[in-house]
Design an enzyme around this catalytic site. Sequence first.
Site, PDB file in Angstrom:
ATOM      1  CB  SER A 113     -34.502  -0.606 -38.306  1.00  0.00           C
ATOM      2  OG  SER A 113     -35.432  -1.629 -37.975  1.00  0.00           O
ATOM      3  CE1 TYR A 135     -34.661   1.895 -33.411  1.00  0.00           C
ATOM      4  CE2 TYR A 135     -36.284   0.396 -34.357  1.00  0.00           C
ATOM      5  CZ  TYR A 135     -34.967   0.751 -34.128  1.00  0.00           C
ATOM      6  OH  TYR A 135     -33.956  -0.031 -34.621  1.00  0.00           O
TER       7      TYR A 135
END
Length: 248
Positions: free
Chosen positions: A141, A154
């Site tokens: 990401s 995360y």
Amino acid sequence: MQRLHNKVAVVTGASKGIGAAIARRFAAEGAAVVVNYASSRQAADTVVADILHAGGQAIAVQADMRDAAQVAQMFARSAEVFGRVDILVNNAGVYDFQPLENLTPDLFQRHFQLNVYGYLLAIKEAVPHMRDGGSIINMSSTVTEFGPAQSSVYTASKGAIDGLTRALATELGPRKIRVNAIKPGVVDTEGVQAGGFLHTDFGPRITAATPLGRLGVPDDIAPAAVYLASDESAWTTGETITLAGGHR
Ligand SMILES: NC(=O)c1ccc[n+]([C@@H]2O[C@H](COP(=O)([O-])OP(=O)(O)OC[C@H]3O[C@@H](n4cnc5c(N)ncnc54)[C@H](OP(=O)(O)O)[C@@H]3O)[C@@H](O)[C@H]2O)c1
């Protein structure tokens, strides 16, 4: 000519979002696709039905990607039905943005069990079923670059994915198995909707800071997965493709 003709692909978390778009695109490019899911059987069956309707090949296989026995069973089933595995897309992932004061062992474990251990497990179980020349694609990401607030757990898990992508590219290179990553920016998926991200100012802020002026959709990501899965990227390993409309 279909770019994934005669290849067998396992896409984890393919019942929804980015994974479902990749599964559909792979099938359209000629791959036989294993559509993995954890709990959304109906959604996975719909992806498979769409692929079969379009003349492709696919099966849905349930497996919790955090569970070693279930992961092993999924690859055994894939090999039983389609003969081998050529492509693994490690896509299943969890994202629960929380401020640092909400850090708990459970928050940490939920992210690292699936996003890191689950990716390693899938690669470990896929490799014995792969011929030389296979392709592994890990979903990272852009959070590792723009570091949004309240995403530390995360973001840490996605940073780990970048590291394991590099290390396993080196380790599996002698077998000509390539390991690459994709870093999507914010993509409007079922998970992003369910997480409420687009009901805050998060979406508008990202959109305003994105040169191409919009959030992503799953079909923005799938073509890069096709490229990394195909022989067109035969000299590419340990690399990352960023798809974020120019946002950093
Ligand atoms: N959307 C974004 O903005 C964005 C941006 C950058 C990176 N990513 C990454 O891209 C990936 C996909 O994101 P998404 O937004 O498309 O996700 P999503 O809409 O939330 O879908 C998640 C998928 O993962 C599956 N899954 C969840 N837990 C699982 C488990 N334990 N075992 C197997 N499958 C499991 C779900 O299956 P069930 O429904 O059956 O549980 C579902 O198919 C994730 O790794 C995410 O971190 C997303």
